[in-house]
Design a protein around this motif. Structure first.
Motif, PDB file in Angstrom:
ATOM      1  N   LEU A 143       0.835  -1.199   0.000  1.00 56.79           N
ATOM      2  CA  LEU A 143       0.000   0.000   0.000  1.00 56.79           C
ATOM      3  C   LEU A 143       0.870   1.250   0.000  1.00 56.79           C
ATOM      4  O   LEU A 143       1.888   1.318   0.694  1.00 56.79           O
ATOM      5  N   LEU A 144       0.455   2.222  -0.772  1.00 56.41           N
ATOM      6  CA  LEU A 144       1.169   3.496  -0.819  1.00 56.41           C
ATOM      7  C   LEU A 144       1.279   4.105   0.581  1.00 56.41           C
ATOM      8  O   LEU A 144       2.275   4.726   0.936  1.00 56.41           O
ATOM      9  N   SER A 145       0.253   3.882   1.393  1.00 58.36           N
ATOM     10  CA  SER A 145       0.228   4.467   2.739  1.00 58.36           C
ATOM     11  C   SER A 145       1.345   3.931   3.647  1.00 58.36           C
ATOM     12  O   SER A 145       1.606   4.495   4.698  1.00 58.36           O
ATOM     13  N   THR A 146       1.998   2.826   3.244  1.00 54.98           N
ATOM     14  CA  THR A 146       3.064   2.266   4.086  1.00 54.98           C
ATOM     15  C   THR A 146       4.441   2.820   3.708  1.00 54.98           C
ATOM     16  O   THR A 146       5.436   2.505   4.355  1.00 54.98           O
ATOM     17  N   LEU A 147       4.510   3.622   2.657  1.00 53.16           N
ATOM     18  CA  LEU A 147       5.816   4.112   2.199  1.00 53.16           C
ATOM     19  C   LEU A 147       6.321   5.275   3.048  1.00 53.16           C
ATOM     20  O   LEU A 147       5.553   6.126   3.483  1.00 53.16           O
ATOM     21  N   THR A 151      10.884   7.310  -0.666  1.00 56.42           N
ATOM     22  CA  THR A 151      10.698   6.089  -1.452  1.00 56.42           C
ATOM     23  C   THR A 151      10.151   6.402  -2.842  1.00 56.42           C
ATOM     24  O   THR A 151       9.279   7.250  -2.998  1.00 56.42           O
ATOM     25  N   THR A 152      10.677   5.686  -3.825  1.00 56.93           N
ATOM     26  CA  THR A 152      10.136   5.788  -5.184  1.00 56.93           C
ATOM     27  C   THR A 152       9.394   4.496  -5.501  1.00 56.93           C
ATOM     28  O   THR A 152       9.839   3.415  -5.108  1.00 56.93           O
ATOM     29  N   ALA A 153       8.260   4.612  -6.160  1.00 54.89           N
ATOM     30  CA  ALA A 153       7.452   3.429  -6.447  1.00 54.89           C
ATOM     31  C   ALA A 153       6.643   3.636  -7.719  1.00 54.89           C
ATOM     32  O   ALA A 153       6.511   4.756  -8.209  1.00 54.89           O
ATOM     33  N   ILE A 154       6.109   2.531  -8.229  1.00 56.51           N
ATOM     34  CA  ILE A 154       5.237   2.579  -9.417  1.00 56.51           C
ATOM     35  C   ILE A 154       3.810   2.251  -8.977  1.00 56.51           C
ATOM     36  O   ILE A 154       3.585   1.289  -8.254  1.00 56.51           O
ATOM     37  N   ILE A 155       2.856   3.080  -9.424  1.00 58.21           N
ATOM     38  CA  ILE A 155       1.443   2.820  -9.115  1.00 58.21           C
ATOM     39  C   ILE A 155       0.993   1.589  -9.908  1.00 58.21           C
ATOM     40  O   ILE A 155       1.142   1.547 -11.128  1.00 58.21           O
ATOM     41  N   LYS A 156       0.451   0.600  -9.195  1.00 53.12           N
ATOM     42  CA  LYS A 156       0.085  -0.656  -9.854  1.00 53.12           C
ATOM     43  C   LYS A 156      -1.405  -0.947  -9.857  1.00 53.12           C
ATOM     44  O   LYS A 156      -1.916  -1.609 -10.744  1.00 53.12           O
ATOM     45  N   LYS A 157      -2.101  -0.505  -8.829  1.00 55.11           N
ATOM     46  CA  LYS A 157      -3.509  -0.883  -8.711  1.00 55.11           C
ATOM     47  C   LYS A 157      -4.229   0.074  -7.779  1.00 55.11           C
ATOM     48  O   LYS A 157      -3.641   0.521  -6.794  1.00 55.11           O
ATOM     49  N   VAL A 158      -5.469   0.386  -8.102  1.00 58.54           N
ATOM     50  CA  VAL A 158      -6.270   1.230  -7.205  1.00 58.54           C
ATOM     51  C   VAL A 158      -7.617   0.555  -6.964  1.00 58.54           C
ATOM     52  O   VAL A 158      -8.098  -0.202  -7.796  1.00 58.54           O
ATOM     53  N   GLN A 159      -8.215   0.824  -5.813  1.00 58.79           N
ATOM     54  CA  GLN A 159      -9.531   0.265  -5.511  1.00 58.79           C
ATOM     55  C   GLN A 159     -10.558   0.839  -6.470  1.00 58.79           C
ATOM     56  O   GLN A 159     -10.487   2.011  -6.825  1.00 58.79           O
ATOM     57  N   GLU A 160     -11.522   0.010  -6.860  1.00 58.55           N
ATOM     58  CA  GLU A 160     -12.531   0.476  -7.798  1.00 58.55           C
ATOM     59  C   GLU A 160     -13.715   1.048  -7.041  1.00 58.55           C
ATOM     60  O   GLU A 160     -14.644   0.336  -6.692  1.00 58.55           O
ATOM     61  N   THR A 180       7.439   9.582  -6.290  1.00 60.10           N
ATOM     62  CA  THR A 180       8.386   9.579  -5.179  1.00 60.10           C
ATOM     63  C   THR A 180       7.718  10.283  -4.012  1.00 60.10           C
ATOM     64  O   THR A 180       7.126  11.359  -4.193  1.00 60.10           O
ATOM     65  N   VAL A 181       7.778   9.661  -2.848  1.00 65.79           N
ATOM     66  CA  VAL A 181       7.154  10.269  -1.666  1.00 65.79           C
ATOM     67  C   VAL A 181       8.086  11.362  -1.150  1.00 65.79           C
ATOM     68  O   VAL A 181       9.230  11.097  -0.786  1.00 65.79           O
ATOM     69  N   LEU A 182       7.587  12.597  -1.153  1.00 59.97           N
ATOM     70  CA  LEU A 182       8.392  13.731  -0.672  1.00 59.97           C
ATOM     71  C   LEU A 182       8.229  13.895   0.825  1.00 59.97           C
ATOM     72  O   LEU A 182       9.190  14.115   1.546  1.00 59.97           O
ATOM     73  N   ALA A 183       6.992  13.818   1.273  1.00 60.66           N
ATOM     74  CA  ALA A 183       6.727  13.999   2.697  1.00 60.66           C
ATOM     75  C   ALA A 183       5.460  13.272   3.106  1.00 60.66           C
ATOM     76  O   ALA A 183       4.543  13.107   2.304  1.00 60.66           O
ATOM     77  N   VAL A 184       5.448  12.817   4.347  1.00 60.60           N
ATOM     78  CA  VAL A 184       4.250  12.194   4.915  1.00 60.60           C
ATOM     79  C   VAL A 184       3.907  12.984   6.167  1.00 60.60           C
ATOM     80  O   VAL A 184       4.689  13.031   7.105  1.00 60.60           O
ATOM     81  N   ASP A 185       2.752  13.632   6.171  1.00 59.51           N
ATOM     82  CA  ASP A 185       2.377  14.442   7.333  1.00 59.51           C
ATOM     83  C   ASP A 185       1.962  13.554   8.499  1.00 59.51           C
ATOM     84  O   ASP A 185       1.464  12.456   8.308  1.00 59.51           O
ATOM     85  N   ASP A 186       2.175  14.070   9.715  1.00 60.59           N
ATOM     86  CA  ASP A 186       1.823  13.327  10.919  1.00 60.59           C
ATOM     87  C   ASP A 186       0.315  13.150  11.042  1.00 60.59           C
ATOM     88  O   ASP A 186      -0.451  13.862  10.406  1.00 60.59           O
ATOM     89  N   TYR A 187      -0.051  12.232  11.883  1.00 64.01           N
ATOM     90  CA  TYR A 187      -1.442  12.037  12.282  1.00 64.01           C
ATOM     91  C   TYR A 187      -2.343  11.804  11.070  1.00 64.01           C
ATOM     92  O   TYR A 187      -3.364  12.463  10.870  1.00 64.01           O
ATOM     93  N   PHE A 191      -0.167  12.822   1.941  1.00 65.88           N
ATOM     94  CA  PHE A 191       1.101  12.417   1.346  1.00 65.88           C
ATOM     95  C   PHE A 191       1.448  13.422   0.244  1.00 65.88           C
ATOM     96  O   PHE A 191       0.597  13.723  -0.591  1.00 65.88           O
ATOM     97  N   THR A 192       2.667  13.932   0.275  1.00 69.86           N
ATOM     98  CA  THR A 192       3.110  14.793  -0.815  1.00 69.86           C
ATOM     99  C   THR A 192       3.959  13.947  -1.747  1.00 69.86           C
ATOM    100  O   THR A 192       4.906  13.278  -1.312  1.00 69.86           O
ATOM    101  N   LEU A 193       3.571  13.925  -3.022  1.00 72.60           N
ATOM    102  CA  LEU A 193       4.235  13.059  -3.994  1.00 72.60           C
ATOM    103  C   LEU A 193       4.785  13.850  -5.162  1.00 72.60           C
ATOM    104  O   LEU A 193       4.193  14.845  -5.579  1.00 72.60           O
TER     105      LEU A 193
END
Ligand code: ZN
Length: 216
Positions: A143-147, A151-160, A180-187, A191-193
Motif C-alpha cells: 500500500l502506498l500508505s506504508t511508504l 521512497t520511489t514506487a510505481i502505481i500498480k492498482k487502485v480500488q474500484e 516519489t514520496v516527498l513527505a508524509v504528514d503526521d497524524y 502524502f506529498t508526492l
C-alpha cells in the motif's frame, strides 16, 4: 441467476472466498447490506451448491461458485479495457457500466472481447484479469500508505470505487505512473508526492487504497 446473487459470488471471491471462509460481517460491510439479509442470501446460494456455509464462521465458494465469480470478473475487467480504450470512458464511468455489462456477458462474448483487445493482463485500474481457467498473475504489491518519505514506487492498482477513481484521475495518477514520496504528514495527514514534473498531495485515505510496487 439474478445480478444480485452474482454480486455475492463476486464479492466473496474478491475477499478470498475461493480459498478460505469469509465472515458474514466482512461480506455485509463490503456489500453494504444488512447482516440478516446477507445470511438469508448465503443460505439460498448454499442450497444451489454455489457455496458452503459454516455456522458463525462464514462462507466459502464451491468450484461452481468460483467459476461464476471468475467469469464475472473477466467480463467486468475486459469491458473496462474496451470502454476506456475504444469509447473514451473515464476511470469511474468504465467501472460503473462494467458493473452492468458483467451480468449480461456470456463466456463466448468475453472470450471474443478478450481476443479483440489482444489479451490484456490487467484492467485499467490495475486488477489482474483472470484467464479462461481462472489463473491470475499478480506481482507483490504494497500500500502506498506504508511508504516512507524518500521512497520511489510505481502505481500498480487502485480500488474500484467511484469517488476515489474520480479523485485520482483529477490528480493525474495513472497505472504505471512513477511517484516519489516527498513527505508524509503526521497524524494520518496527506502524502506529498512527486509525479512526473509536478508535486501533488493526496489524502491518507486515498493512499490506503493505492497499491504500488517498489522493486522495479
Ligand atoms: Zn477495473
Amino acid at each position: 441467476m439474478t445480478p444480485n446473487k452474482e454480486d455475492y459470488l463476486k464479492e466473496l471471491y474478491k475477499l478470498g472466498g475461493s480459498e478460505h471462509l469469509v465472515s458474514n460481517k466482512e461480506l455485509s460491510q463490503k456489500l453494504k447490506i444488512a447482516p440478516a439479509s446477507v445470511s438469508e442470501m448465503l443460505t439460498k446460494l448454499s442450497q444451489e451448491s454455489l457455496l458452503i456455509t459454516e455456522p458463525y464462521k462464514g462462507a466459502k465458494l464451491t468450484k461452481e461458485g468460483i467459476g461464476i465469480a471468475i467469469s464475472l470478473l473477466r467480463g467486468h475487467r475486459l469491458w473496462e479495457v474496451f470502454l476506456i480504450r475504444h469509447l473514451g470512458y473515464s476511470w469511474s464511468e468504465a467501472h460503473e457500466d462494467a458493473e452492468l455489462l458483467e451480468h449480461v456477458s456470456p463466456v463466448r462474448l468475453t472470450g471474443r472481447l478478450e481476443r479483440f483487445l489482444n489479451y490484456p493482463a490487467y484492467c485499467p485500474h490495475g486488477n489482474a484479469i483472470p484467464d479462461q481457467n481462472g489463473q491470475i498473475k499478480e506481482g507483490e504489491l504494497v500500500l502506498l500508505s506504508t511508504l516512507a518519505a524518500g521512497t520511489t514506487a510505481i502505481i500498480k492498482k487502485v480500488q474500484e470505487e467511484k469517488e476515489l477513481l474520480d479523485y485520482l484521475q483529477t490528480q493525474g495518477i495513472e497505472i504505471g505512473s512513477q511517484i516519489t514520496v516527498l513527505a508524509v504528514d503526521d497524524y494520518e495527514g496527506p502524502f506529498t508526492l512527486v509525479l512526473g514534473d509536478k508535486t501533488i498531495q493526496i489524502s491518507h485515505k486515498a493512499a490506503c487504497q493505492i497499491y504500488v510496487s517498489t522493486n522495479e
